[in-house]
Design an enzyme around this catalytic site. Structure first.
Site, PDB file in Angstrom:
ATOM      1  N   GLY A 197      50.903   5.364 -48.009  1.00  0.00           N
ATOM      2  CA  GLY A 197      50.736   6.387 -49.037  1.00  0.00           C
ATOM      3  C   GLY A 197      51.342   7.722 -48.658  1.00  0.00           C
ATOM      4  O   GLY A 197      51.004   8.749 -49.254  1.00  0.00           O
TER       5      GLY A 197
ATOM      6  N   HIS B 127      53.752  26.357 -46.039  1.00  0.00           N
ATOM      7  CA  HIS B 127      54.580  25.195 -45.721  1.00  0.00           C
ATOM      8  C   HIS B 127      53.787  23.920 -46.020  1.00  0.00           C
ATOM      9  O   HIS B 127      52.614  23.814 -45.643  1.00  0.00           O
ATOM     10  CB  HIS B 127      54.977  25.248 -44.240  1.00  0.00           C
ATOM     11  CG  HIS B 127      56.066  24.292 -43.866  1.00  0.00           C
ATOM     12  ND1 HIS B 127      55.874  22.931 -43.806  1.00  0.00           N
ATOM     13  CD2 HIS B 127      57.374  24.518 -43.517  1.00  0.00           C
ATOM     14  CE1 HIS B 127      57.000  22.343 -43.441  1.00  0.00           C
ATOM     15  NE2 HIS B 127      57.934  23.289 -43.259  1.00  0.00           N
TER      16      HIS B 127
ATOM     17  N   ASN C 202      53.889  20.932 -44.740  1.00  0.00           N
ATOM     18  CA  ASN C 202      53.437  20.203 -43.549  1.00  0.00           C
ATOM     19  C   ASN C 202      52.606  21.080 -42.623  1.00  0.00           C
ATOM     20  O   ASN C 202      51.504  20.694 -42.208  1.00  0.00           O
ATOM     21  CB  ASN C 202      54.641  19.658 -42.770  1.00  0.00           C
ATOM     22  CG  ASN C 202      55.448  18.669 -43.568  1.00  0.00           C
ATOM     23  OD1 ASN C 202      56.285  19.073 -44.371  1.00  0.00           O
ATOM     24  ND2 ASN C 202      55.221  17.376 -43.352  1.00  0.00           N
TER      25      ASN C 202
ATOM     26  N   HIS D 280      24.164 -28.857 -68.207  1.00  0.00           N
ATOM     27  CA  HIS D 280      25.364 -29.698 -68.324  1.00  0.00           C
ATOM     28  C   HIS D 280      25.905 -29.687 -69.755  1.00  0.00           C
ATOM     29  O   HIS D 280      26.530 -30.659 -70.199  1.00  0.00           O
ATOM     30  CB  HIS D 280      25.086 -31.139 -67.886  1.00  0.00           C
ATOM     31  CG  HIS D 280      24.476 -31.251 -66.529  1.00  0.00           C
ATOM     32  ND1 HIS D 280      25.225 -31.301 -65.372  1.00  0.00           N
ATOM     33  CD2 HIS D 280      23.170 -31.301 -66.142  1.00  0.00           C
ATOM     34  CE1 HIS D 280      24.413 -31.384 -64.329  1.00  0.00           C
ATOM     35  NE2 HIS D 280      23.164 -31.381 -64.765  1.00  0.00           N
TER      36      HIS D 280
ATOM     37  N   SER E  70      40.831 -13.692 -88.309  1.00  0.00           N
ATOM     38  CA  SER E  70      42.015 -14.535 -88.443  1.00  0.00           C
ATOM     39  C   SER E  70      42.973 -13.948 -89.464  1.00  0.00           C
ATOM     40  O   SER E  70      42.561 -13.359 -90.465  1.00  0.00           O
ATOM     41  CB  SER E  70      41.613 -15.948 -88.870  1.00  0.00           C
ATOM     42  OG  SER E  70      42.751 -16.745 -89.155  1.00  0.00           O
ATOM     43  N   SER E  71      44.268 -14.140 -89.218  1.00  0.00           N
ATOM     44  CA  SER E  71      45.287 -13.691 -90.166  1.00  0.00           C
ATOM     45  C   SER E  71      45.573 -14.747 -91.226  1.00  0.00           C
ATOM     46  O   SER E  71      46.289 -14.470 -92.191  1.00  0.00           O
ATOM     47  CB  SER E  71      46.581 -13.350 -89.410  1.00  0.00           C
ATOM     48  OG  SER E  71      47.075 -14.506 -88.746  1.00  0.00           O
TER      49      SER E  71
END
Length: 463
Positions: A96, A126, A128, A185, A315-316
């Site tokens: 990263g 700065h 850094n 089941h 539904s269409s």
């Protein structure tokens, strides 16, 4: 365009953007994909920079003027006004570093701009030397990962899960007297109430809340102070304690220093574990959503035991069709979460020697799972579960037709005779009562005295 420079030379960046050379290089060399670094990570990184500046200032490692400039810039960025200045994708170096530098550059340039300086001059702040002081991408980014994970889980996921559980609890109470046939089941079993079934869902969600809460424990540990490989090189004495203290104040979370910095940089077991708890939640949600879809199937040629809310046409081509759309959307979200879990597990294995090098994709997938689950659970609760209604007539009909009511006669007649009753009723299309009487096992009155569905459900789940 304006010129910015780094150790490799000059880079041209857009005049209206606050980022610098390293961000520009990353845009050039990692231009593919649409998966941007999540803003949760960006803002977590900014919070770390703010708290690090304060800690460095307290220790005399950063002068008061620069400290105040950095803090002021971070506050502006955390308002959300500068989100467009963080354009990088997830696909970058596995530590990263590019996103860490993106944040450093934007903070530095904003601080410079606010004090009338020249963008890219790195003076007086700065990226850094000052913004990244006492830090490394290798400890800052994993710290941001934990901060973002904790805040997203507690801020959105847990409230959404609690909301869904509350809605399901209300339905369990509403359906407490609605007797239905249980199923094992996928086949008919003994009676229960619909409320009991919903109580099972509630318990699953309660257990998920506990698991997720437990997983936060290790996410509270932060890697800040480990710097490059965990030794703490270039970290002044007292920095860790101070930066953690400031982060606790900034976030309101009980963060603590990592118990071992070598582990904190080289692995992400805490995130793998935490996402595992999200995967368990996804499994529970799929079970609940699937059950409800089946219970409402039909409405005339399926189980049809509950009615879905009529949110939109289903539904269409088929007029009047209502589908369990929220249920299906939730299941797709859960499918994505389960897929993310596989990605995170594999990425978690890539802790090569002293550094895991798949950090960005781990946190991208993690936050995507959190955000999707939170949104989907609220939608499922509000637009589906809240509107569920019982088809009382269908429930009663199914109970009366069920062959498994014969189980109530097992203590009286024994297993073998009860099996004969059930099979005769099934093969000859008789009611259980008719089959039992024709076999000469009981009279109609005796049958009615023993086979009472309302007494077969017990009290569990109704406490």
């Amino acid at each position: 365009m304006r010129q910015e420079n780094d150790s490799l030379g000059i880079v041209l960046v857009p005049e209206d953007k606050l980022f610098g050379a390293q961000t520009g290089r990353s845009q050039e060399f990692f231009s593919y994909g649409k998966e941007s670094m999540p803003l949760e990570i960006i803002h977590a990184l900014v919070k770390i920079k703010k708290c690090a500046a304060k800690a460095n200032g307290d220790l005399g490692c950063l002068d008061a003027k620069r400290r105040d400039m950095i803090v002021a810039a971070t506050d502006e960025i955390l308002s959300g006004e500068f989100d467009e200045h963080f354009p990088l994708k997830v696909w970058q170096t596995g530590s990263g570093t590019q996103s860490n530098m993106n944040v450093n550059e934007v903070i530095a340039n904003l601080a410079i701009q606010r004090h009338g300086g020249e963008l890219g001059s790195k003076h007086p702040v700065h990226p850094n030397d000052h913004v990244n002081k006492s830090q490394s991408s290798n400890d800052v980014f994993p710290t941001a990962m934990h901060i973002a994970a904790v805040q997203s889980i507690k801020g959105s996921l847990i409230p959404a899960l609690e909301h869904l559980k509350k809605v399901i609890d209300a339905k369990a109470l509403e359906f407490a007297r609605d007797i239905k046939i249980g199923r094992t089941h996928l086949m008919d079993a003994v009676p229960m109430t619909l409320g009991q079934e919903f109580s099972g869902y509630s318990c699953q969600l309660h257990n998920c809340l506990e698991r997720i809460g437990f997983s936060l424990t290790h996410l509270y540990e932060l890697a800040i102070g480990g710097t490059a490989i965990g030794t703490g090189l270039n970290v002044p004495e007292g920095f860790v304690e101070k930066v953690i203290q400031y982060l606790r104040r900034e976030t309101g979370e009980p963060f603590v220093p990592a118990s071992n910095y070598f582990a904190a940089l080289s692995n992400h077991d805490a995130l793998v574990q935490a996402h595992g708890s999200l995967t368990v939640l996804a499994c529970a949600l799929v079970k609940i959503a699937t059950d409800l879809s089946f219970l409402g199937s039909g409405p005339r040629c399926g189980l049809g035991e509950i009615f879905f809310p009529e949110n939109e046409p289903g539904s269409s081509i088929m007029p009047g069709k209502i589908n369990p759309t929220q249920s299906e959307a939730l299941q797709m979200v859960c499918s994505q979460v389960i897929g993310n879990n596989q990605s995170i597990i594999f990425s978690g294995t890539k802790g090569n020697f002293e550094l895991n090098v798949m950090k960005p994709v781990i946190i991208y997938d993690f936050l995507q799972s959190v955000n999707l689950l939170a949104g989907a659970m609220r939608s499922f609760a509000d637009y589906f579960v809240c509107g569920l209604k019982v088809n009382k007539g269908q429930l009663q009909q199914n109970v009366e037709r069920s062959l498994m009511l014969v189980t109530a006669l097992a203590p009286v007649l024994g297993y073998d005779k009860c099996s004969k009753i059930a099979l005769k009723a099934f093969h000859e299309n008789l009611s259980l009562k008719e089959a039992c009487v024709s076999l000469g096992f009981l009279s109609e009155k005796e049958f009615d005295e023993h086979v009472i569905p309302g007494l077969m459900v017990g009290n569990r789940g109704h406490e």
